[in-house]
Write a protein that holds these residues in place. Structure first.
Motif, PDB file in Angstrom:
ATOM      1  N   ASN A  78       0.812  -1.226   0.000  1.00 43.16           N
ATOM      2  CA  ASN A  78       0.000   0.000   0.000  1.00 43.16           C
ATOM      3  C   ASN A  78       0.842   1.271   0.000  1.00 43.16           C
ATOM      4  O   ASN A  78       0.514   2.255   0.655  1.00 43.16           O
ATOM      5  N   ASN A  79       1.927   1.240  -0.750  1.00 43.06           N
ATOM      6  CA  ASN A  79       2.781   2.410  -0.939  1.00 43.06           C
ATOM      7  C   ASN A  79       2.445   3.070  -2.269  1.00 43.06           C
ATOM      8  O   ASN A  79       1.913   2.423  -3.172  1.00 43.06           O
ATOM      9  N   SER A  80       2.788   4.342  -2.410  1.00 43.39           N
ATOM     10  CA  SER A  80       2.605   5.070  -3.672  1.00 43.39           C
ATOM     11  C   SER A  80       3.960   5.499  -4.200  1.00 43.39           C
ATOM     12  O   SER A  80       4.727   6.167  -3.502  1.00 43.39           O
ATOM     13  N   ILE A  81       4.225   5.105  -5.451  1.00 49.17           N
ATOM     14  CA  ILE A  81       5.450   5.509  -6.153  1.00 49.17           C
ATOM     15  C   ILE A  81       4.991   6.368  -7.308  1.00 49.17           C
ATOM     16  O   ILE A  81       4.425   5.863  -8.278  1.00 49.17           O
ATOM     17  N   GLU A  82       5.207   7.682  -7.216  1.00 51.09           N
ATOM     18  CA  GLU A  82       4.644   8.555  -8.246  1.00 51.09           C
ATOM     19  C   GLU A  82       5.566   9.714  -8.614  1.00 51.09           C
ATOM     20  O   GLU A  82       6.290  10.253  -7.780  1.00 51.09           O
ATOM     21  N   ASP A  83       5.524  10.045  -9.906  1.00 48.11           N
ATOM     22  CA  ASP A  83       6.197  11.223 -10.454  1.00 48.11           C
ATOM     23  C   ASP A  83       7.701  11.255 -10.195  1.00 48.11           C
ATOM     24  O   ASP A  83       8.280  12.320 -10.002  1.00 48.11           O
ATOM     25  N   ASN A  84       8.346  10.096 -10.202  1.00 47.54           N
ATOM     26  CA  ASN A  84       9.801  10.016 -10.069  1.00 47.54           C
ATOM     27  C   ASN A  84      10.438   9.996 -11.452  1.00 47.54           C
ATOM     28  O   ASN A  84       9.846   9.510 -12.410  1.00 47.54           O
ATOM     29  N   GLN A  85      11.660  10.524 -11.550  1.00 48.35           N
ATOM     30  CA  GLN A  85      12.439  10.449 -12.779  1.00 48.35           C
ATOM     31  C   GLN A  85      13.605   9.509 -12.522  1.00 48.35           C
ATOM     32  O   GLN A  85      14.432   9.767 -11.642  1.00 48.35           O
ATOM     33  N   ILE A  86      13.631   8.415 -13.290  1.00 55.94           N
ATOM     34  CA  ILE A  86      14.638   7.379 -13.076  1.00 55.94           C
ATOM     35  C   ILE A  86      15.344   7.134 -14.407  1.00 55.94           C
ATOM     36  O   ILE A  86      14.697   6.807 -15.396  1.00 55.94           O
ATOM     37  N   SER A  87      16.672   7.282 -14.417  1.00 58.62           N
ATOM     38  CA  SER A  87      17.394   7.063 -15.672  1.00 58.62           C
ATOM     39  C   SER A  87      18.686   6.291 -15.435  1.00 58.62           C
ATOM     40  O   SER A  87      19.357   6.458 -14.419  1.00 58.62           O
ATOM     41  N   GLY A  88      18.999   5.415 -16.399  1.00 51.03           N
ATOM     42  CA  GLY A  88      20.251   4.676 -16.386  1.00 51.03           C
ATOM     43  C   GLY A  88      20.367   3.620 -15.303  1.00 51.03           C
ATOM     44  O   GLY A  88      21.472   3.280 -14.893  1.00 51.03           O
ATOM     45  N   CYS A  89      19.257   3.060 -14.843  1.00 51.61           N
ATOM     46  CA  CYS A  89      19.283   2.030 -13.805  1.00 51.61           C
ATOM     47  C   CYS A  89      19.040   0.651 -14.413  1.00 51.61           C
ATOM     48  O   CYS A  89      18.319   0.542 -15.392  1.00 51.61           O
ATOM     49  N   ASN A  90      19.609  -0.383 -13.812  1.00 53.91           N
ATOM     50  CA  ASN A  90      19.315  -1.734 -14.280  1.00 53.91           C
ATOM     51  C   ASN A  90      17.845  -2.057 -14.092  1.00 53.91           C
ATOM     52  O   ASN A  90      17.128  -2.296 -15.042  1.00 53.91           O
ATOM     53  N   SER A  91      17.389  -2.093 -12.864  1.00 58.11           N
ATOM     54  CA  SER A  91      15.974  -2.281 -12.545  1.00 58.11           C
ATOM     55  C   SER A  91      15.471  -0.956 -11.995  1.00 58.11           C
ATOM     56  O   SER A  91      15.881  -0.542 -10.916  1.00 58.11           O
ATOM     57  N   SER A  92      14.598  -0.301 -12.727  1.00 58.57           N
ATOM     58  CA  SER A  92      14.158   1.028 -12.306  1.00 58.57           C
ATOM     59  C   SER A  92      13.189   0.971 -11.136  1.00 58.57           C
ATOM     60  O   SER A  92      13.383   1.638 -10.122  1.00 58.57           O
ATOM     61  N   ILE A  93      12.112   0.196 -11.268  1.00 58.98           N
ATOM     62  CA  ILE A  93      11.169  -0.009 -10.165  1.00 58.98           C
ATOM     63  C   ILE A  93      10.929  -1.513 -10.053  1.00 58.98           C
ATOM     64  O   ILE A  93      10.470  -2.141 -11.003  1.00 58.98           O
ATOM     65  N   LEU A  94      11.262  -2.078  -8.908  1.00 57.95           N
ATOM     66  CA  LEU A  94      11.080  -3.504  -8.653  1.00 57.95           C
ATOM     67  C   LEU A  94      10.215  -3.658  -7.416  1.00 57.95           C
ATOM     68  O   LEU A  94      10.536  -3.142  -6.350  1.00 57.95           O
ATOM     69  N   ILE A  95       9.091  -4.354  -7.578  1.00 56.05           N
ATOM     70  CA  ILE A  95       8.212  -4.671  -6.458  1.00 56.05           C
ATOM     71  C   ILE A  95       8.223  -6.187  -6.322  1.00 56.05           C
ATOM     72  O   ILE A  95       7.846  -6.899  -7.253  1.00 56.05           O
TER      73      ILE A  95
END
Length: 146
Positions: A78-95
């Motif tokens: 029940n977390n919120s991941i919003e409006d982030n800028q992610i660049s050059g990462c292997n795994s950008s968002i992993l849940i």
């Protein structure tokens, strides 16, 4: 490995932090109801790690060239991941092994994997922009055993 910032109390706010070239986790939260906003993280492994956390807001952060971007694990729900800028990462968002998280409005570029849901049930994913080398979006739910 060491962690640059550990959030160990409920209801904390972390805003405006810059963490660069940190070998371990830049920000780690293991508590509930926190706000992690408008931070800049470069070259960390991972940038942000939530373990067993609930109802946190992770928003408006800039994450660059990190091994992992935002990782929610171990029943972080029940977390919120919003409006982030992610660049050059292997795994950008992993849940992983977490349910009911909302992922929206994130801009991901130069990633190997954009958004990866692994045994992450009831997660909402909408309005994200993803430019990925391999997979923009991957979802896998573990089979239950009888």
């Amino acid at each position: 490995m060491k962690t640059a910032v550990s959030i160990n109390s409920d209801g904390c706010s972390l805003k405006g932090l810059t963490a660069k070239n940190y070998v371990g986790t830049a920000i780690q939260a293991e508590t509930n109801g926190n706000s992690i906003r408008e931070n800049t993280i470069e070259n960390s492994n991972p940038a942000l790690l939530d373990l067993g956390s609930r109802e946190n807001l992770i928003a408006g952060n800039m994450i660059v060239n990190s091994q992992g971007g935002i990782i929610l694990w171990d029943d972080s729900s029940n977390n919120s991941i919003e409006d982030n800028q992610i660049s050059g990462c292997n795994s950008s968002i992993l849940i992983r092994e977490a349910a009911g998280n909302q992922i929206s409005g994130n801009k991901i570029s130069g990633a190997h994997w954009g958004i990866w849901l692994d045994d992450a049930q009831f997660c909402g994913v909408e309005d994200n922009e993803i430019q990925s080398e391999y997979l923009a979006f991957f979802s896998r739910t573990a089979a239950s055993s009888a």
